[in-house]
Design an enzyme around this catalytic site. Sequence first.
Site, mmCIF file in Angstrom:
data_model
loop_
_atom_site.group_PDB
_atom_site.id
_atom_site.type_symbol
_atom_site.label_atom_id
_atom_site.label_comp_id
_atom_site.label_asym_id
_atom_site.label_seq_id
_atom_site.Cartn_x
_atom_site.Cartn_y
_atom_site.Cartn_z
ATOM 1 N N HIS A 25 3.824 -0.910 3.772
ATOM 2 C CA HIS A 25 3.128 0.353 3.511
ATOM 3 C C HIS A 25 4.183 1.430 3.318
ATOM 4 O O HIS A 25 4.953 1.741 4.235
ATOM 5 C CB HIS A 25 2.225 0.710 4.698
ATOM 6 C CG HIS A 25 1.456 1.984 4.520
ATOM 7 N ND1 HIS A 25 0.305 2.062 3.766
ATOM 8 C CD2 HIS A 25 1.677 3.235 5.006
ATOM 9 C CE1 HIS A 25 -0.156 3.300 3.795
ATOM 10 N NE2 HIS A 25 0.659 4.034 4.534
ATOM 11 N N HIS A 67 -7.342 9.296 5.369
ATOM 12 C CA HIS A 67 -7.011 9.452 6.788
ATOM 13 C C HIS A 67 -8.098 10.306 7.436
ATOM 14 O O HIS A 67 -8.603 11.261 6.833
ATOM 15 C CB HIS A 67 -5.670 10.155 6.957
ATOM 16 C CG HIS A 67 -4.501 9.323 6.550
ATOM 17 N ND1 HIS A 67 -3.263 9.432 7.156
ATOM 18 C CD2 HIS A 67 -4.365 8.363 5.609
ATOM 19 C CE1 HIS A 67 -2.418 8.577 6.595
ATOM 20 N NE2 HIS A 67 -3.066 7.928 5.642
ATOM 21 N N HIS A 85 5.642 6.161 20.588
ATOM 22 C CA HIS A 85 5.163 7.503 20.258
ATOM 23 C C HIS A 85 5.960 8.533 21.063
ATOM 24 O O HIS A 85 6.247 8.321 22.244
ATOM 25 C CB HIS A 85 3.669 7.608 20.599
ATOM 26 C CG HIS A 85 3.007 8.815 20.041
ATOM 27 N ND1 HIS A 85 3.154 10.070 20.605
ATOM 28 C CD2 HIS A 85 2.199 8.976 18.957
ATOM 29 C CE1 HIS A 85 2.463 10.945 19.905
ATOM 30 N NE2 HIS A 85 1.875 10.308 18.898
ATOM 31 N N SER A 101 0.863 -1.181 0.000
ATOM 32 C CA SER A 101 0.000 0.000 0.000
ATOM 33 C C SER A 101 0.897 1.227 0.000
ATOM 34 O O SER A 101 2.069 1.164 0.375
ATOM 35 C CB SER A 101 -0.954 -0.002 1.205
ATOM 36 O OG SER A 101 -0.235 -0.103 2.425
ATOM 37 N N ARG A 129 -5.214 10.038 15.783
ATOM 38 C CA ARG A 129 -5.462 11.213 16.620
ATOM 39 C C ARG A 129 -5.141 12.477 15.848
ATOM 40 O O ARG A 129 -5.898 13.443 15.840
ATOM 41 C CB ARG A 129 -4.612 11.164 17.902
ATOM 42 C CG ARG A 129 -4.952 12.301 18.872
ATOM 43 C CD ARG A 129 -3.841 12.585 19.862
ATOM 44 N NE ARG A 129 -2.681 13.195 19.211
ATOM 45 C CZ ARG A 129 -1.630 13.668 19.861
ATOM 46 N NH1 ARG A 129 -1.581 13.578 21.179
ATOM 47 N NH2 ARG A 129 -0.615 14.197 19.208
ATOM 48 N N GLY A 130 -3.990 12.469 15.186
ATOM 49 C CA GLY A 130 -3.562 13.619 14.400
ATOM 50 C C GLY A 130 -2.665 14.553 15.190
ATOM 51 O O GLY A 130 -2.641 14.534 16.423
ATOM 52 N N ASP A 131 -1.915 15.352 14.465
ATOM 53 C CA ASP A 131 -1.035 16.334 15.094
ATOM 54 C C ASP A 131 -1.844 17.538 15.550
ATOM 55 O O ASP A 131 -2.812 17.942 14.905
ATOM 56 C CB ASP A 131 0.039 16.799 14.110
ATOM 57 C CG ASP A 131 0.942 15.661 13.665
ATOM 58 O OD1 ASP A 131 1.194 14.772 14.496
ATOM 59 O OD2 ASP A 131 1.383 15.668 12.504
ATOM 60 N N GLU A 187 1.085 5.627 0.655
ATOM 61 C CA GLU A 187 0.486 6.816 1.248
ATOM 62 C C GLU A 187 0.871 8.058 0.461
ATOM 63 O O GLU A 187 2.043 8.272 0.145
ATOM 64 C CB GLU A 187 0.941 6.966 2.700
ATOM 65 C CG GLU A 187 0.405 8.229 3.383
ATOM 66 C CD GLU A 187 0.883 8.353 4.812
ATOM 67 O OE1 GLU A 187 0.529 7.470 5.613
ATOM 68 O OE2 GLU A 187 1.616 9.314 5.112
ATOM 69 N N ALA A 228 -3.231 18.679 9.694
ATOM 70 C CA ALA A 228 -3.449 19.001 11.103
ATOM 71 C C ALA A 228 -4.688 19.859 11.273
ATOM 72 O O ALA A 228 -4.873 20.869 10.588
ATOM 73 C CB ALA A 228 -2.228 19.731 11.665
ATOM 74 N N GLN A 243 4.782 3.475 12.406
ATOM 75 C CA GLN A 243 5.696 4.548 12.056
ATOM 76 C C GLN A 243 6.911 3.902 11.391
ATOM 77 O O GLN A 243 7.218 2.728 11.637
ATOM 78 C CB GLN A 243 6.108 5.304 13.319
ATOM 79 C CG GLN A 243 7.039 6.463 13.102
ATOM 80 C CD GLN A 243 6.453 7.490 12.164
ATOM 81 O OE1 GLN A 243 6.719 7.441 10.964
ATOM 82 N NE2 GLN A 243 5.646 8.403 12.682
ATOM 83 N N THR A 246 -3.441 11.425 3.218
ATOM 84 C CA THR A 246 -3.331 12.022 4.539
ATOM 85 C C THR A 246 -4.327 13.161 4.737
ATOM 86 O O THR A 246 -4.935 13.666 3.802
ATOM 87 C CB THR A 246 -1.902 12.547 4.799
ATOM 88 O OG1 THR A 246 -1.623 13.603 3.870
ATOM 89 C CG2 THR A 246 -0.884 11.435 4.653
ATOM 90 N N LYS A 265 -7.089 0.923 20.946
ATOM 91 C CA LYS A 265 -7.574 1.168 19.586
ATOM 92 C C LYS A 265 -8.077 -0.122 18.943
ATOM 93 O O LYS A 265 -9.101 -0.120 18.248
ATOM 94 C CB LYS A 265 -6.464 1.807 18.744
ATOM 95 C CG LYS A 265 -6.136 3.234 19.164
ATOM 96 C CD LYS A 265 -5.156 3.923 18.230
ATOM 97 C CE LYS A 265 -3.730 3.507 18.453
ATOM 98 N NZ LYS A 265 -2.762 4.339 17.691
ATOM 99 N N PHE A 293 11.938 14.904 9.807
ATOM 100 C CA PHE A 293 10.790 14.030 10.048
ATOM 101 C C PHE A 293 10.983 13.217 11.328
ATOM 102 O O PHE A 293 10.068 13.091 12.144
ATOM 103 C CB PHE A 293 10.594 13.065 8.872
ATOM 104 C CG PHE A 293 10.090 13.692 7.614
ATOM 105 C CD1 PHE A 293 9.535 14.963 7.600
ATOM 106 C CD2 PHE A 293 10.165 13.005 6.414
ATOM 107 C CE1 PHE A 293 9.063 15.537 6.432
ATOM 108 C CE2 PHE A 293 9.700 13.563 5.237
ATOM 109 C CZ PHE A 293 9.151 14.828 5.246
#
Length: 280
Positions: free
Chosen positions: A261, A72, A144, A11, A102-104, A13, A47, A171, A44, A160, A211
């Site tokens: 991915h 997303h 995280h 896959s 959750r997102g930034d 992104e 934010a 990640q 994606t 989750k 990153f």
Amino acid sequence: MKPTAKKFDLSFEFFPPKTTEGMDKLREARAKLAKFNPEFFSVTFGAGGSTRDRTMDTVLEIQREGFQAAPHISCISSSKSEIRDLLQAYQAQGITRLVTLRGDIPSGEVSAGDFKYASELVAFIREETGNHFNIEVAAYPEFHPEARTPAADLLNLKRKVDAGANSAITQYFYNADAYFRFVDQCDALGINVPIVPGIMPIYNITQLARFSSVCGAEIPRWLKMRLEEYGEDMVSLRAFGIDVVSELCETLLAWGVPSLHFYTLNQSNIISNIIENVQD
């Protein structure tokens, strides 16, 4: 885990471009990657929902081309009514897969919205739509950056999954042992969904370091020093990066990972080289 034959899914992104030129480049990259028959393309979500319309437009274009698209969805700064409307819109368009995060938190953001954690968003999606969507969530082999402890991070993933996630995408990482150890810990905790490795190609050291500082991914010292040694020689750096990431993928596949991915950054050539190396 035991070594197995190299048969695997893929896959990719993308991020939704801001310009017409960017969209043309994305279409070109997508066409090149489509030859690998990916399971899905994900898109994606900026934010605080800053790319919501562009995410939707890109997802629907991918779907019209005959591919499965996975938007997303981020819960930060979103109300339940906003998420409900978005879910209904995707359902109406026949979208059946989501990447739920959750997102930034945007700079200067005050309100987190109606959801504090991705697990709450996953539960809400299940309450609203039942089993309509295949839900992917994020996982962190190197933990995280905001996690209080490694154990707390694992428990967050379990919440989750217990809320209804079907699988997780990690990640990126460059240490395969970190992934294998993480999967073993997930198994021990009863997290029994596929844990798909996220793969980041190496384009340049400055970008990668930026990153990684944000997301908490480790660049091993030996790798960082080798990349820095190439200086401005991008051709040699990228050739070396292709070799490193190809070897990482081969190691993961030899031990039976369910899929790979790729974080494409809307590019295709380096990723195509990596996949061709692995498929040889």
